[in-house]
Design a protein around this motif. Structure first.
Motif, PDB file in Angstrom:
ATOM      1  N   ASN A 409      71.853  27.657 -39.145  1.00  0.00           N
ATOM      2  CA  ASN A 409      70.857  26.737 -39.702  1.00  0.00           C
ATOM      3  C   ASN A 409      70.534  25.652 -38.677  1.00  0.00           C
ATOM      4  OD1 ASN A 409      69.171  25.654 -41.677  1.00  0.00           O
ATOM      5  ND2 ASN A 409      70.782  24.342 -42.511  1.00  0.00           N
ATOM      6  N   ASP A 410      70.029  26.102 -37.507  1.00  0.00           N
ATOM      7  CA  ASP A 410      69.743  25.151 -36.440  1.00  0.00           C
ATOM      8  C   ASP A 410      68.241  24.854 -36.379  1.00  0.00           C
ATOM      9  OD1 ASP A 410      68.890  27.567 -35.396  1.00  0.00           O
ATOM     10  OD2 ASP A 410      70.619  27.783 -34.077  1.00  0.00           O
ATOM     11  N   ASN A 411      67.826  24.156 -35.332  1.00  0.00           N
ATOM     12  CA  ASN A 411      66.469  23.595 -35.287  1.00  0.00           C
ATOM     13  C   ASN A 411      65.370  24.587 -35.613  1.00  0.00           C
ATOM     14  OD1 ASN A 411      67.486  21.121 -34.640  1.00  0.00           O
ATOM     15  ND2 ASN A 411      67.117  21.289 -32.445  1.00  0.00           N
ATOM     16  N   LEU A 412      65.334  25.708 -34.922  1.00  0.00           N
ATOM     17  CA  LEU A 412      64.220  26.637 -35.104  1.00  0.00           C
ATOM     18  C   LEU A 412      64.263  27.330 -36.454  1.00  0.00           C
ATOM     19  CD1 LEU A 412      63.990  28.154 -31.520  1.00  0.00           C
ATOM     20  CD2 LEU A 412      62.319  26.668 -32.628  1.00  0.00           C
ATOM     21  N   PHE A 413      65.450  27.746 -36.877  1.00  0.00           N
ATOM     22  CA  PHE A 413      65.535  28.479 -38.138  1.00  0.00           C
ATOM     23  C   PHE A 413      65.404  27.576 -39.357  1.00  0.00           C
ATOM     24  CE2 PHE A 413      67.180  31.760 -35.324  1.00  0.00           C
ATOM     25  CZ  PHE A 413      66.530  32.869 -35.822  1.00  0.00           C
ATOM     26  N   ARG A 414      65.299  26.262 -39.152  1.00  0.00           N
ATOM     27  CA  ARG A 414      64.958  25.367 -40.253  1.00  0.00           C
ATOM     28  C   ARG A 414      63.458  25.418 -40.552  1.00  0.00           C
ATOM     29  NH1 ARG A 414      68.416  21.088 -37.704  1.00  0.00           N
ATOM     30  NH2 ARG A 414      70.445  21.184 -38.726  1.00  0.00           N
ATOM     31  N   SER A 415      62.697  25.962 -39.624  1.00  0.00           N
ATOM     32  CA  SER A 415      61.241  26.038 -39.776  1.00  0.00           C
ATOM     33  C   SER A 415      60.852  27.308 -40.524  1.00  0.00           C
ATOM     34  CB  SER A 415      60.558  26.039 -38.400  1.00  0.00           C
ATOM     35  OG  SER A 415      59.216  26.462 -38.518  1.00  0.00           O
ATOM     36  N   GLU A 416      60.150  27.150 -41.639  1.00  0.00           N
ATOM     37  CA  GLU A 416      59.679  28.304 -42.403  1.00  0.00           C
ATOM     38  C   GLU A 416      58.754  29.175 -41.557  1.00  0.00           C
ATOM     39  OE1 GLU A 416      57.926  27.345 -46.160  1.00  0.00           O
ATOM     40  OE2 GLU A 416      59.445  25.834 -46.619  1.00  0.00           O
ATOM     41  N   ILE A 417      57.902  28.546 -40.787  1.00  0.00           N
ATOM     42  CA  ILE A 417      56.953  29.312 -39.973  1.00  0.00           C
ATOM     43  C   ILE A 417      57.698  30.206 -39.001  1.00  0.00           C
ATOM     44  CG2 ILE A 417      55.195  29.135 -38.156  1.00  0.00           C
ATOM     45  CD1 ILE A 417      54.200  26.598 -39.568  1.00  0.00           C
ATOM     46  N   PHE A 418      58.644  29.624 -38.284  1.00  0.00           N
ATOM     47  CA  PHE A 418      59.400  30.384 -37.297  1.00  0.00           C
ATOM     48  C   PHE A 418      60.151  31.540 -37.960  1.00  0.00           C
ATOM     49  CE2 PHE A 418      63.393  31.260 -35.124  1.00  0.00           C
ATOM     50  CZ  PHE A 418      62.944  31.592 -33.858  1.00  0.00           C
ATOM     51  N   ALA A 419      60.964  31.227 -38.977  1.00  0.00           N
ATOM     52  CA  ALA A 419      61.808  32.243 -39.602  1.00  0.00           C
ATOM     53  C   ALA A 419      60.979  33.317 -40.301  1.00  0.00           C
ATOM     54  CB  ALA A 419      62.776  31.588 -40.582  1.00  0.00           C
ATOM     55  N   ASN A 420      59.927  32.915 -41.009  1.00  0.00           N
ATOM     56  CA  ASN A 420      59.087  33.904 -41.700  1.00  0.00           C
ATOM     57  C   ASN A 420      58.353  34.811 -40.718  1.00  0.00           C
ATOM     58  OD1 ASN A 420      59.614  33.239 -44.407  1.00  0.00           O
ATOM     59  ND2 ASN A 420      58.154  31.553 -44.371  1.00  0.00           N
ATOM     60  N   TYR A 433      72.869  30.609 -42.398  1.00  0.00           N
ATOM     61  CA  TYR A 433      74.185  30.051 -42.710  1.00  0.00           C
ATOM     62  C   TYR A 433      74.360  28.700 -42.030  1.00  0.00           C
ATOM     63  CZ  TYR A 433      75.336  34.667 -44.471  1.00  0.00           C
ATOM     64  OH  TYR A 433      75.325  35.834 -45.181  1.00  0.00           O
ATOM     65  N   ASN A 434      74.972  27.777 -42.746  1.00  0.00           N
ATOM     66  CA  ASN A 434      75.216  26.442 -42.218  1.00  0.00           C
ATOM     67  C   ASN A 434      76.632  26.380 -41.657  1.00  0.00           C
ATOM     68  OD1 ASN A 434      74.687  23.773 -41.611  1.00  0.00           O
ATOM     69  ND2 ASN A 434      75.307  23.022 -43.616  1.00  0.00           N
ATOM     70  N   THR A 435      76.796  26.812 -40.429  1.00  0.00           N
ATOM     71  CA  THR A 435      78.118  26.831 -39.815  1.00  0.00           C
ATOM     72  C   THR A 435      77.994  26.464 -38.342  1.00  0.00           C
ATOM     73  OG1 THR A 435      80.138  28.144 -39.550  1.00  0.00           O
ATOM     74  CG2 THR A 435      78.041  29.288 -39.197  1.00  0.00           C
ATOM     75  N   THR A 436      79.127  26.308 -37.680  1.00  0.00           N
ATOM     76  CA  THR A 436      79.141  25.975 -36.252  1.00  0.00           C
ATOM     77  C   THR A 436      80.192  26.820 -35.555  1.00  0.00           C
ATOM     78  OG1 THR A 436      80.866  24.277 -36.378  1.00  0.00           O
ATOM     79  CG2 THR A 436      78.611  23.564 -36.847  1.00  0.00           C
ATOM     80  N   GLY A 437      80.144  26.816 -34.235  1.00  0.00           N
ATOM     81  CA  GLY A 437      81.124  27.560 -33.455  1.00  0.00           C
ATOM     82  C   GLY A 437      82.536  27.053 -33.656  1.00  0.00           C
ATOM     83  N   ALA A 438      82.700  25.729 -33.794  1.00  0.00           N
ATOM     84  CA  ALA A 438      84.040  25.163 -33.990  1.00  0.00           C
ATOM     85  C   ALA A 438      84.614  25.587 -35.340  1.00  0.00           C
ATOM     86  CB  ALA A 438      83.985  23.641 -33.883  1.00  0.00           C
TER      87      ALA A 438
END
Length: 494
Positions: A409-420, A433-438
């Motif tokens: 759930n990072d910058n680009l995939f927060r955008s509906e336009i980008f993901a759609n 998914y809202n997760t991180t590498g750590a």
């Protein structure tokens, strides 16, 4: 009780705590707040002090324990994720002999290209699954050629995660996955790539002992306890490079599963059970975290897109808008295809997937009477999305058949336009998914028990945000994508 996860990036160190019982994250701390120092003595060089990684990791652990009132004995295992392809060199006393040559350092490019030609492209593809390129082995060869006095004093080479584990435990080891990312692994013989070491004139004794990716790798010793605040005897259970670890964090382990990230650069990481390589010059192939000798292979095919989020950030900094949300709102007012405006987003250096060409950022078909910053925002999001789809087509030609795509759930995939746009053009739903590498590294510490089903369930239960479904009406997206590809082809064929 808790597992601790560390993610050693080139800009900062992130440390996370997760509950062992349910995999839920308590919190993540980043150190330093500003970006870590990077040394560039010459153009194209990039180095960091390994000691700085350890210093900031210890500082972050102290802060995280204090924030959540955690004692050192409540942490029952450690997982480590780290920036890939870095080179750390230590002497017999365990002291770094020089700064680490990190992933974005390009000094060894020609060494790798020469080796690719001299060894033979077919041999490299069949045995290494890659060109030696600018990876860790080529960087070690550079040290041998240019810093012979340092080379003579090397006891072992390490990857950045190996060094952090060593500072905790005073034990030197690495993994097959790690060796493969440095292009030290021969997949055909399932052993260290002796022929590459011989070609480069590198001593095999410099290779660390090999341990499993999941399992008891070492334990924190007394010195590690004093410096880190983690109790002596605490096991280190897991270690992996950042991109394989990001895939793990999204529960991507099996053939057909794909992980995508859309930060400053973009990455598509697809898992396959095939050792066949058709795109070794454009796609990197590494042993995934669950690769095991003598078992059906698990290979991660990594395709990087340099011109991704950095393009959208540039617009944010140079348009009169104050947030990504404002940019997305402007873009939503513009129809699919941006009324003909087309943006080629490759302005962040050479693009490997374009055969290392530097095509730059191009904005075409801009009408100064009709188009405005809303068109620019939409065209940028679409252009970056199209580059992801273009990358997926390359992976498809390399044998990948995507069954599921999961993204952070990072910058680009927060955008509906980008993901759609991506979901519709590839005809595949995208799980966010809202997760991180750590957090992923912390959870992976529990995989020494081998329970991958519970691991996946904890990610779904704790991290799933939403799923983007492909639109049924693909026609406007296909038309816009074809226009974008036509413009890209004109540039590439000049």
């Amino acid at each position: 009780m808790y597992y601790l996860g560390l993610d050693i990036g080139s800009s900062s160190i992130k440390v996370a705590l997760v509950q062992i019982s349910n995999g839920k994250s308590l919190g993540v701390v980043q150190e330093p707040k500003e970006e870590m120092s990077m040394f560039a003595e010459k153009n194209g060089w990039a180095e960091q002090k390994p000691e700085d990684w350890w210093y900031h990791a210890c500082k972050a652990i102290t802060k995280l324990k204090k924030q959540h009132n955690i004692t050192r004995t409540q942490i029952k295992g450690i997982g480590i994720s780290y920036q890939m392809h870095g080179l750390v060199l230590i002497d017999k006393q365990g002291n770094p002999l020089r700064k680490s040559i990190i992933w974005c350092d390009s000094r060894a490019v020609e060494i790798g290209h020469t080796a690719f030609s001299e060894i033979g492209e077919d041999t490299c593809a069949e045995n290494l699954l890659n060109s030696p390129s600018n990876f860790t082995a080529s960087k070690l060869k550079w040290v041998k050629e240019n810093e012979p006095e340092i080379y003579k004093r090397i006891y072992k080479f390490m990857l950045p995660g190996d060094y952090l584990a060593y500072r905790f435990s005073n034990v030197i080891n690495t993994t097959i996955s790690g060796l493969s990312e440095g292009i030290f692994w021969d997949f055909k013989k399932d052993s260290v790539a002796d022929f590459l070491l011989e070609h480069y004139g590198l001593d095999k004794a410099l290779v660390p002992d090999i341990v499993e990716t999941f399992g008891l790798q070492s334990v924190v010793d007394k010195k590690g306890e004093i410096e880190s605040g983690i109790a002596a005897g605490t096991p280190i259970y897991y270690r992996a490079g950042d991109q394989p670890n990001n895939a793990l964090s999204l529960n991507v382990f099996n053939p057909g599963e794909v992980a995508a990230t859309g930060g400053t650069s973009g990455v598509v990481y697809a898992v396959t059970d095939s050792l066949s390589v058709k795109e070794s010059s454009r796609v990197n192939n590494f042993a995934h975290v669950n690769y095991q000798k003598g078992q059906p292979p698990r290979i991660g095919k990594l395709l990087c897109i340099n011109g991704a989020g950095i393009q959208y950030r540039w617009l944010l900094n140079n348009l009169e808008v104050n947030s990504y949300e404002a940019m997305n709102t402007l873009a939503l007012e513009i129809p699919v295809g941006s009324d003909g405006v087309c943006l080629i987003p490759f302005g962040n250096g050479a693009e490997r997937m374009l055969n290392n060409k530097e095509v730059g950022t191009r904005i075409v078909n801009l009408n100064l009477n009709n188009h405005h910053k809303g068109h620019m925002c939409r065209a940028a999001l679409e252009g970056i999305a199209f580059s992801f789809v273009f990358g997926m087509e390359i992976l498809k030609s390399d044998g990948i058949k995507a069954k599921v795509i999961r993204a952070g759930n990072d910058n680009l995939f927060r955008s509906e336009i980008f993901a759609n746009t991506v979901a519709t053009l590839i005809g595949q739903e995208i799980e966010i998914y809202n997760t991180t590498g750590a957090i992923g590294a912390a959870r992976a510490a529990g995989l020494h028990k081998g329970d991958f089903d519970d691991f996946g369930k904890s990610i779904m239960d704790n991290d799933h945000v939403m799923t983007f479904m492909p639109f049924k009406d693909k026609e406007p997206y296909l038309k816009a994508y074809q226009n974008w590809k036509n413009e890209l082809e004109l540039i590439l064929n000049k």
